[in-house]
Design an enzyme around this catalytic site. Structure first.
Site, short mmCIF file in Angstrom:
data_model
loop_
_atom_site.label_atom_id
_atom_site.label_comp_id
_atom_site.label_asym_id
_atom_site.label_seq_id
_atom_site.Cartn_x
_atom_site.Cartn_y
_atom_site.Cartn_z
N CYS A 245 -2.62 -2.82 9.52
CA CYS A 245 -2.13 -1.45 9.73
C CYS A 245 -1.57 -1.32 11.15
O CYS A 245 -0.59 -0.61 11.36
CB CYS A 245 -3.24 -0.43 9.52
SG CYS A 245 -4.20 -0.72 8.03
N CYS B 122 0.84 -1.21 0.00
CA CYS B 122 0.00 0.00 0.00
C CYS B 122 0.87 1.25 0.00
O CYS B 122 0.37 2.36 -0.18
CB CYS B 122 -0.97 0.01 1.19
SG CYS B 122 -0.18 0.11 2.80
FE1 FES Z 1 -1.60 0.59 4.45
FE2 FES Z 1 -3.40 0.85 6.47
S1 FES Z 1 -3.78 0.54 4.36
S2 FES Z 1 -1.26 0.79 6.56
#
Ligand code: FES
Length: 135
Positions: free
Chosen positions: A102, A33
């Site tokens: 996360c 991400c």
């Molecule tokens: Fe990447 Fe939460 S979506 S840390």
């Protein structure tokens, strides 16, 4: 989707920023991400006197960094190393399932900073493990 505590820490995160004379700095990132968490600590006599973070990431990552820094401030490094993402999530009254990873970022950023401190003190600490997340 988020608890009131998560929303509150996201809106008013504690301990945001840098510590210019930090003697422990850790960084973890999530390749998928692209989120990055950087943790600064001022440690004296093995006690975390101050801690600040910078998180380039989602709301859950910011809320968990905020809560995790609150939970390790004033603790010894050994106590801080025991902080789990589960404990941080519980303190936040939970996270949605797809956001659990996360909170792992916060746990690992603390470990990364403490490992940096230990290396600076001549301890033989292995390199940080690569953070991998399945989303
Ligand atoms: Fe990447 Fe939460 S979506 S840390």
């Amino acid at each position: 989707m988020y608890s009131e505590k998560v929303m509150e820490h996201f809106a008013n995160p504690r301990n945001v920023g840098e510590i210019p004379d930090a003697n422990a700095v850790g960084q973890v990132g999530n390749a998928k991400c692209g989120d990055i968490m950087k943790m600064y600590m001022k440690i004296e006599d093995n006690v975390i006197k101050d801690v600040k973070f910078k998180t380039f990431g989602c709301g859950a990552a910011i809320a968990t960094s905020s809560m995790a820094t609150e939970m390790v401030k004033g603790k010894t490094v050994d106590e801080a190393l025991k902080l789990t993402n589960k404990a941080v999530m519980e303190a936040l009254d939970g996270l949605p399932k797809e956001k659990i990873h996360c909170s792992v970022l916060a746990e690992e950023a603390i470990q990364s900073a403490i490992n940096d401190y230990r290396r600076r003190n001549g301890e033989d600490v292995p390199e940080d493990k690569e953070y991998t997340c399945e989303h």
